[in-house]
Motif scaffolding. Structure first.
Motif, PDB file in Angstrom:
ATOM      1  N   PRO A 230       0.821  -1.221   0.000  1.00  7.15           N
ATOM      2  CA  PRO A 230       0.000   0.000   0.000  1.00  7.15           C
ATOM      3  C   PRO A 230       0.855   1.271   0.000  1.00  7.15           C
ATOM      4  O   PRO A 230       2.028   1.210   0.360  1.00  7.15           O
ATOM      5  N   VAL A 231       0.230   2.334  -0.377  1.00  5.10           N
ATOM      6  CA  VAL A 231       0.899   3.636  -0.340  1.00  5.10           C
ATOM      7  C   VAL A 231       1.266   3.973   1.102  1.00  5.10           C
ATOM      8  O   VAL A 231       0.470   3.765   2.012  1.00  5.10           O
ATOM      9  N   VAL A 232       2.480   4.460   1.296  1.00  8.90           N
ATOM     10  CA  VAL A 232       2.855   4.984   2.606  1.00  8.90           C
ATOM     11  C   VAL A 232       2.338   6.416   2.660  1.00  8.90           C
ATOM     12  O   VAL A 232       2.819   7.283   1.938  1.00  8.90           O
ATOM     13  N   ALA A 233       1.293   6.620   3.451  1.00  7.33           N
ATOM     14  CA  ALA A 233       0.628   7.924   3.406  1.00  7.33           C
ATOM     15  C   ALA A 233       0.598   8.571   4.780  1.00  7.33           C
ATOM     16  O   ALA A 233       0.766   7.913   5.810  1.00  7.33           O
ATOM     17  N   LEU A 234       0.391   9.850   4.787  1.00  8.94           N
ATOM     18  CA  LEU A 234       0.346  10.638   6.014  1.00  8.94           C
ATOM     19  C   LEU A 234      -0.903  10.301   6.823  1.00  8.94           C
ATOM     20  O   LEU A 234      -0.905  10.369   8.036  1.00  8.94           O
TER      21      LEU A 234
ATOM     22  N   PHE B 140       7.501  19.961  12.804  1.00  9.64           N
ATOM     23  CA  PHE B 140       7.918  19.264  11.573  1.00  9.64           C
ATOM     24  C   PHE B 140       7.112  17.975  11.415  1.00  9.64           C
ATOM     25  O   PHE B 140       7.612  16.880  11.646  1.00  9.64           O
ATOM     26  N   PRO B 141       5.860  18.108  11.025  1.00  8.36           N
ATOM     27  CA  PRO B 141       4.973  16.934  11.067  1.00  8.36           C
ATOM     28  C   PRO B 141       5.137  15.957   9.898  1.00  8.36           C
ATOM     29  O   PRO B 141       4.542  14.890   9.922  1.00  8.36           O
TER      30      PRO B 141
ATOM     31  N   ALA C  21      10.021  25.110  -1.859  1.00  2.00           N
ATOM     32  CA  ALA C  21       9.522  25.987  -0.794  1.00  2.00           C
ATOM     33  C   ALA C  21       8.919  25.129   0.315  1.00  2.00           C
ATOM     34  O   ALA C  21       9.117  25.377   1.508  1.00  2.00           O
ATOM     35  N   GLN C  22       8.225  24.078  -0.109  1.00  2.00           N
ATOM     36  CA  GLN C  22       7.628  23.155   0.862  1.00  2.00           C
ATOM     37  C   GLN C  22       8.717  22.440   1.678  1.00  2.00           C
ATOM     38  O   GLN C  22       8.626  22.337   2.899  1.00  2.00           O
ATOM     39  N   LEU C  23       9.766  21.986   0.974  1.00  2.00           N
ATOM     40  CA  LEU C  23      10.852  21.299   1.684  1.00  2.00           C
ATOM     41  C   LEU C  23      11.589  22.265   2.624  1.00  2.00           C
ATOM     42  O   LEU C  23      12.006  21.887   3.718  1.00  2.00           O
ATOM     43  N   ALA C  24      11.740  23.508   2.173  1.00  2.00           N
ATOM     44  CA  ALA C  24      12.436  24.512   2.989  1.00  2.00           C
ATOM     45  C   ALA C  24      11.672  24.761   4.288  1.00  2.00           C
ATOM     46  O   ALA C  24      12.247  25.151   5.301  1.00  2.00           O
ATOM     47  N   ARG C  25      10.388  24.558   4.249  1.00  2.00           N
ATOM     48  CA  ARG C  25       9.588  24.706   5.465  1.00  2.00           C
ATOM     49  C   ARG C  25       9.659  23.454   6.354  1.00  2.00           C
ATOM     50  O   ARG C  25       9.666  23.550   7.577  1.00  2.00           O
ATOM     51  N   HIS C  26       9.721  22.292   5.733  1.00  2.00           N
ATOM     52  CA  HIS C  26       9.421  21.084   6.500  1.00  2.00           C
ATOM     53  C   HIS C  26      10.592  20.264   7.000  1.00  2.00           C
ATOM     54  O   HIS C  26      10.403  19.388   7.842  1.00  2.00           O
ATOM     55  N   PHE C  27      11.797  20.476   6.477  1.00  2.00           N
ATOM     56  CA  PHE C  27      12.906  19.675   7.005  1.00  2.00           C
ATOM     57  C   PHE C  27      13.276  20.143   8.409  1.00  2.00           C
ATOM     58  O   PHE C  27      13.293  21.345   8.686  1.00  2.00           O
ATOM     59  N   ASP C  28      13.636  19.190   9.248  1.00  2.00           N
ATOM     60  CA  ASP C  28      14.000  19.533  10.618  1.00  2.00           C
ATOM     61  C   ASP C  28      15.347  20.255  10.696  1.00  2.00           C
ATOM     62  O   ASP C  28      15.572  21.062  11.589  1.00  2.00           O
ATOM     63  N   GLY C  29      16.259  19.919   9.770  1.00  2.00           N
ATOM     64  CA  GLY C  29      17.608  20.460   9.879  1.00  2.00           C
ATOM     65  C   GLY C  29      17.780  21.757   9.112  1.00  2.00           C
ATOM     66  O   GLY C  29      17.236  21.929   8.024  1.00  2.00           O
TER      67      GLY C  29
END
Lengths: 107, 502, 97
Positions: free
Chosen positions: A2-6, B31-32, B113-121
């Protein structure tokens, strides 16, 4: 797998499912051994469409893209990999042609 | 004490000293997105960025790159540069570029832009931020550059609308949307590693060398200007993969599966580029086969993947099929575009004798045997006043969305057909690679917006071809045969020996 | 070209544009023994077995002016290998393993 999803329950309907075409369905037709046609064609056809009409109204005009095509000359039909001897008066569904079935022929 | 900090110190000050650990909010809430994919990161500070860019140097050099580009564009416009191209047909390559690649730059801008927001480091966050700004710059400079041609030639006027709607552009669009809808680590491997490191040279370098050789100085300049950022992006991709592989052994199989998937997805996408290199450039730089051997086989398989062996990473699954296809790929795709160009935003024609002689020389084992006969027949049809078009809609692959034109490995005369039944519905695939991608995540790919299926649902302007083309935003002259097209007629008129102003 | 080479090569592709680019290429040739330079339209390809180094001092000597390694970004088009080091004095491209 299955898709690994949030989120849990990652399920969505197909965007090409049969019900979106009402009483019709999609049918693929491949002219085997013809190198002019780059790919199989996809048609939208009524499930009840008689085989003869399917050939005359949809397959022949498309196959005539190749000027060497003689209308009605297709033979050696297969349906989803199995040999098919179509009765010209029978409808597509009756012949076992389903949504996104693959028909092939030679000419 | 030295009055100036070293590169290393400045970079550390930016990416480490300015970072903090949240204490009154749970870091997992800040960082969800970085845990659900199963990737384990123990130490974000182990991330290194060899470029060691800081805000001041980033802007200084980006500004310099832009200044150089806009000087070229100005000179080109003032000197009627478009008339110095090798031939107007060359612009078919750039039509494909602005329709299919420029919108990817914009998608990449959003993605990073999304990655720049979401990475922890902080290290990868800053690298992603720079890349996000780079991608926006690429979008803008490409539009500015190609607008010089849009004044005179067809096919470039509605690229954003076309990207969202036209059948062959669903190939790049779906590739990027597949990546952006994955988690942050998978999308990083998809774009930064597979696209930017593994395949970017196949895309950009021949395009830009082709531009240079065909008299298109502005495109060459924006291309190389963009590509200089690209080397930074490649570094991000390579650092990312090494970082993740070093952080935890459990990451290795996850990364391997992503490499397998995204190599194949990317390889199918560059099929459009293969035909561009061999068929759209009036003056040839190198063949697809040569460029694949150099940039992929030599540099990636014999270089990169030998290096990654250390981590237990093997070359991508299905890579052998790509190698097998190098003799036939560009021809099969070009032949497909030729017969479907009635619905495309560019013109096609039968390659002339000189062009076919070059193809024969580059592909001695396959061109005459497999492809020259069709071109000869198409030419004959044309000489008799007709034009060979596929008068219908093609079967599409559920994953790559390319018409199902690809052939069985080792049997280039048999079209490959794969079908899988999933939850009572049939799905079609062009190859074992695409079938494998589907079977890993069928829930994702059943949602594919396949242009042919959508047209048949009646949601693309209407049931007839002219209605669909109008909905695509195509105008008279954008599509079909090149000989006698508006671009062709204009080109001939501009190059006739006529007095100025007549 | 599917046969493996004994020493994995690395390389950079540079713009064939300004004098700056020409001097950078010359500096690379001076500081790396076995480089192979080839030309494509608009582009110069420099390949080196094992490792490739660009030294600030050599570039500065050839240019006759100060040059910071960041300026390399203005001439680079692409590379293969891994950027092992990029500091104020030199840029080193090599494979790690």
């Amino acid at each position: 797998m299955p898709v690994v999803a949030l989120t849990d329950n990652y399920t969505f309907p197909s965007r090409s499912r049969q019900e979106l075409y009402g009483d019709d369905q999609l049918v693929h037709v491949l002219w085997k051994g013809n190198r002019m046609m780059a790919a199989a064609a996809t048609f939208r056809a009524p499930k009840a469409m008689p085989w003869a009409d399917f050939l005359g109204a949809l397959v022949d005009p498309w196959a005539a893209s190749d000027p060497d095509y003689v209308p009605g000359s297709g033979s050696g039909w297969t349906l989803d990999g199995q040999p098919l001897q179509p009765d010209p008066g029978k409808g597509l569904a009756e012949l076992g042609v389903g949504h996104k079935s693959l028909l092939t022929f030679e000419a | 004490m030295s009055k100036k900090l070293s590169m290393q110190q400045r970079y550390a000050a930016l990416t480490r000293d300015l970072d903090w650990t949240p204490d009154y909010v749970d870091p997992a809430k800040v960082f969800p997105l970085t845990s659900f994919e199963g990737i384990k990161v123990h130490d974000w500070s182990a991330w290194s960025d060899p470029f060691r860019l800081t805000v001041d140097t980033y802007h200084k050099y980006q500004a310099e790159k832009d200044k150089r580009l806009y000087a070229v564009i100005d000179g080109f416009a003032q000197g009627q540069g478009h008339l110095s191209l090798s031939d107007a047909q060359y612009l078919n390559a750039m039509k494909l570029f602005i329709q299919g690649v420029t919108p990817l730059e914009y998608a990449a801008h959003r993605h990073f832009a999304q990655l720049a927001r979401h990475f922890d480091g902080p290290g990868p966050r800053f690298a992603a931020l720079c890349q996000s700004i780079d991608e926006l710059r690429h979008t803008q400079t490409e539009v500015h550059t190609l607008s010089q041609y849009n004044k005179y030639y067809g096919g470039m006027h509605s690229n954003w609308k076309m990207f969202d709607r036209v059948w062959y552009l669903s190939v790049p669009k779906s590739y990027f949307e597949d990546a952006m809808s994955a988690g942050p680590f998978e999308s990083l491997i998809a774009i930064s590693f597979s696209f930017e490191y593994l395949l970017t040279n196949l895309l950009f370098v021949p395009f830009m060398s082709g531009a240079s050789f065909n008299g298109d100085l502005p495109s060459m300049t924006f291309g190389f200007s963009a590509q200089s950022d690209e080397s930074r992006h490649m570094t991000l991709g390579l650092e990312a993969i090494k970082f993740l592989l070093e952080q935890d052994e459990a990451n290795v199989p996850i990364i391997q599966a992503w490499i397998d998937k995204w190599f194949w997805r990317g390889y199918r996408l560059v099929a459009l580029i293969a035909q561009m290199i061999d068929y759209m450039l009036p003056k040839k730089v190198m063949s697809w086969k040569e460029s694949f051997e150099l940039y992929f086989e030599e540099q990636m398989l014999n270089g990169l993947f030998k290096d990654l062996e250390f981590y237990g990473i093997r070359p991508p699954m299905h890579v052998q099929q790509a190698i097998e296809e190098k003799e036939i790929l560009s021809h099969q795709v070009a032949w497909t575009l030729y017969q479907f160009s009635f619905a495309a935003g560019f013109n096609t024609t039968v390659p002339d004798e000189e062009h076919q002689a070059w193809l024969r020389e580059q592909y001695p084992d396959t061109f005459d045997k497999l492809f020259a006969p069709q071109w000869a027949k198409a030419k004959k049809i044309q000489e008799e006043g007709g034009r060979f078009f596929f008068q219908g809609l093609p079967q599409l692959c559920q994953v790559c969305q390319v018409p199902m034109l690809f052939t069985e490995v080792g049997d280039p005369e048999t079209i490959c057909q794969r079908q899988v039944v999933y939850e009572d519905e049939r799905y079609d695939f062009c190859s074992d690679g695409c079938q494998w991608v589907f079977e890993r995540e069928p829930e994702k790919y059943v949602q594919a917006w396949l242009p042919v299926h959508q047209i048949y649902q009646g949601v693309c302007g209407g049931p007839s071809v002219p209605e669909v083309l109008a909905w695509y935003g195509l105008q008279e002259g954008d599509s079909g045969e090149y000989i006698g097209s508006l671009d062709h007629k204009d080109w001939l008129a501009w190059h006739a020996t006529a007095p100025v102003g007549s | 070209m599917t046969t493996g080479t004994p020493v994995k090569s690395v390389g950079v592709e540079l713009q064939e544009s300004s004098d700056d680019a020409r001097m950078v290429i010359e500096a690379i040739q001076r500081d790396n023994a076995d480089v192979v330079v080839s030309y494509l339209p608009g582009l110069v390809k420099v390949q080196s077995p094992g490792e490739l180094v660009i030294r600030r001092e050599t570039v500065e000597e050839l240019l006759g002016r100060p040059w910071e390694t960041h300026e390399f970004q203005l001439v680079i088009v692409s590379y293969y290998g891994h950027i092992g080091e990029w500091d104020d004095d030199q840029i080193v491209i090599k494979w790690d393993h």
